[in-house]
Scaffold this active site. Structure first.
Site, PDB file in Angstrom:
ATOM      1  CG  PHE A   1      -1.929  -1.035   1.176  1.00 22.12           C
ATOM      2  CD1 PHE A   1      -3.227  -0.677   0.470  1.00 22.12           C
ATOM      3  CD2 PHE A   1      -2.342  -2.216   2.033  1.00 22.12           C
ATOM      4  CE1 PHE A   1      -4.272  -1.827   0.812  1.00 22.12           C
ATOM      5  CE2 PHE A   1      -3.208  -2.825   1.584  1.00 22.12           C
ATOM      6  CZ  PHE A   1      -3.871  -2.933   1.000  1.00 22.12           C
ATOM      7  CD  GLU A   2       2.899   3.328  -3.791  1.00 23.62           C
ATOM      8  OE1 GLU A   2       2.661   4.169  -4.513  1.00 23.62           O
ATOM      9  OE2 GLU A   2       4.088   1.980  -4.413  1.00 23.62           O
ATOM     10  CG  LEU A   3       0.692   7.265   3.039  1.00 23.13           C
ATOM     11  CD1 LEU A   3       1.644   8.572   3.246  1.00 23.13           C
ATOM     12  CD2 LEU A   3      -0.315   7.433   4.096  1.00 23.13           C
ATOM     13  NE  ARG A   4      -6.649  10.278   0.820  1.00 19.22           N
ATOM     14  CZ  ARG A   4      -6.893  10.965   0.711  1.00 19.22           C
ATOM     15  NH1 ARG A   4      -7.844  10.720  -0.599  1.00 19.22           N
ATOM     16  NH2 ARG A   4      -7.906  11.521   1.767  1.00 19.22           N
TER      17      ARG A   4
ATOM     18  CG  PHE B   1       6.771   7.593  -1.566  1.00 19.93           C
ATOM     19  CD1 PHE B   1       5.881   7.214  -1.309  1.00 19.93           C
ATOM     20  CD2 PHE B   1       7.243   7.720  -3.120  1.00 19.93           C
ATOM     21  CE1 PHE B   1       5.165   5.746  -2.050  1.00 19.93           C
ATOM     22  CE2 PHE B   1       7.440   6.860  -3.359  1.00 19.93           C
ATOM     23  CZ  PHE B   1       6.269   5.895  -3.352  1.00 19.93           C
TER      24      PHE B   1
END
Length: 70
Positions: free
Chosen positions: A28-31, A38
């Protein structure tokens, strides 16, 4: 101690899937829309966390259904 990045190419989830043999791998990555990369603003993190939790819940339900199929 061997760092994963030293011993294997790709990301840690590639290693977990390919070497450790874990069946389901998630990253998962921050939107972001490309503006912050990031480093999203602090005020966006709680909503991003809520979205991630909702996604995890849905993924867990889908995996459970797959695993229960004959």
């Amino acid at each position: 101690c061997i760092l994963l990045t030293d011993a294997y190419g790709g990301s840690s989830d590639d290693w977990v899937k390919g070497v450790a043999g874990v069946k389901y791998i998630l990253s998962f990555e921050l939107r972001d829309d490309g503006e912050y990369a990031f480093m999203v603003p602090e005020e966006q993190i709680p909503e991003s966390g809520a979205e991630t939790l909702a996604a995890l819940n849905n993924i867990q339900m889908a995996i459970t259904e797959l695993e229960e199929e004959p």
